[in-house]
Design a protein around this motif. Structure first.
Motif, PDB file in Angstrom:
ATOM      1  N   ASP A 127       0.828  -1.205   0.000  1.00  0.00           N
ATOM      2  CA  ASP A 127       0.000   0.000   0.000  1.00  0.00           C
ATOM      3  C   ASP A 127       0.865   1.257   0.000  1.00  0.00           C
ATOM      4  O   ASP A 127       0.600   2.223  -0.734  1.00  0.00           O
ATOM      5  N   LYS A 247      -6.319   1.875  -6.088  1.00  0.00           N
ATOM      6  CA  LYS A 247      -6.107   2.735  -4.919  1.00  0.00           C
ATOM      7  C   LYS A 247      -6.730   4.098  -5.192  1.00  0.00           C
ATOM      8  O   LYS A 247      -6.568   4.656  -6.271  1.00  0.00           O
ATOM      9  N   GLY A 253      -1.793   6.713   2.250  1.00  0.00           N
ATOM     10  CA  GLY A 253      -1.275   5.436   2.756  1.00  0.00           C
ATOM     11  C   GLY A 253      -0.380   5.644   3.952  1.00  0.00           C
ATOM     12  O   GLY A 253      -0.095   6.761   4.378  1.00  0.00           O
TER      13      GLY A 253
END
Length: 289
Positions: A127, A247, A253
């Motif tokens: 991520d 995403k 993140g």
């Protein structure tokens, strides 16, 4: 290295992945020319070589020094070693890349080999290094929900605790198991599941291009409809599972070493544009001289 160069998973691996990974990339990412792509768990770099041939700027990482050595030779053999960066990363809970470094991350048949207690940190790193608006593709990943483990062919091994391998069977190393897909779903809960968003259209298009029969695709679509109310997508019902996540734009993140807490996805932000790759070359399996 004591390996057979004519084995399909060694010297023939690129040809195998050419008939698989390129269709995944085409379906979910379209034209990847110039995109920064990370193959997490690159093994012998077969998928990396396919992505580089399609024009991506590819980085491949693996925990196995022998795999990285052969991956480098494989890239040289196919004439694109200058287009792939390969790195040995023995602990993938910390990846040696800046935040938001990659447009696409491939996880092909690899997450089942991550130690279960390492998996949350590994997914947090994936991520972290993925750009907002980026794409994660997980495919061919052995599921622990399946009664038969894909790689070993053992029945029911997915269903008993690892501790029994040592205490009951006297094994120093646990038997191979699939990975529970639920922690992966939790890690990407703030992302868009693209297979849910389009009701499996891209998933089916990629598998049809790979040669999957119409009958199997109809069965998969039926299972996908049954799974959808539970938030599960079409590729999550079999012995191996697959999914693609986008995403959200604007997502920052976790920072390096931090815990993952992805923001909720605002539908429509992260889906890539679907364009057919132009001037796609054809691979021919190279024979040993």
């Amino acid at each position: 290295m004591g390996l057979d160069p004519d084995d399909q998973w060694v010297g023939g691996y690129v040809a195998v992945e050419w008939e698989g990974v390129r269709y995944l990339l085409s379906a979910y990412a379209g034209n990847i020319e110039g995109k920064a792509l990370l193959e997490f768990g690159c093994n012998y770099a077969a998928s990396s070589i396919v992505a580089a041939t399609l024009g991506a700027r590819v980085t491949g990482v693996d925990v196995d020094p022998a795999a990285i050595a052969l991956a480098q030779l494989n890239a040289e053999r196919h004439g694109i070693a200058d287009r792939i960066r390969l790195a040995l990363v023995t602990d993938t809970r910390t990846l040696p890349y800046e935040d938001a470094s990659f447009d696409i991350i491939l996880c092909i048949s690899v997450l089942e080999y991550v130690e279960p207690d390492h998996l949350p940190a590994v997914l947090a790193e994936i991520d972290r290094v993925l750009k907002p608006g980026g794409l994660v593709i997980v495919s061919g990943t052995a599921s622990r929900l399946a009664p038969r483990e894909v790689h070993s062919g053992r029945w029911l091994v997915n269903y008993w605790p690892r501790a029994l391998d040592r205490s009951l069977l006297g094994l120093a190393k646990p038997l191979q198991r699939g990975v529970n897909p639920l922690p992966i779903l939790r890690a990407f809960r703030g992302y868009a599941n693209l297979d849910l968003a389009d009701r499996g259209v891209r998933w089916c298009a990629a598998r049809a291009a790979m040669g999957q029969s119409a009958t199997k695709l109809r069965v998969a679509q039926m299972l996908g409809r049954l799974l959808r109310p539970f938030g599960l997508s079409i590729g999550m019902a079999g012995a191996s599972f697959s999914a693609a996540w986008g995403k959200p734009l604007g997502a920052t993140g976790p920072k390096r070493g931090g815990a993952t807490n992805p923001p909720r996805f605002s539908r429509g932000n992260a889906e890539p544009q679907l364009r057919a790759p132009a001037n796609v070359p054809q691979f021919e399996r190279k024979k040993r001289p």
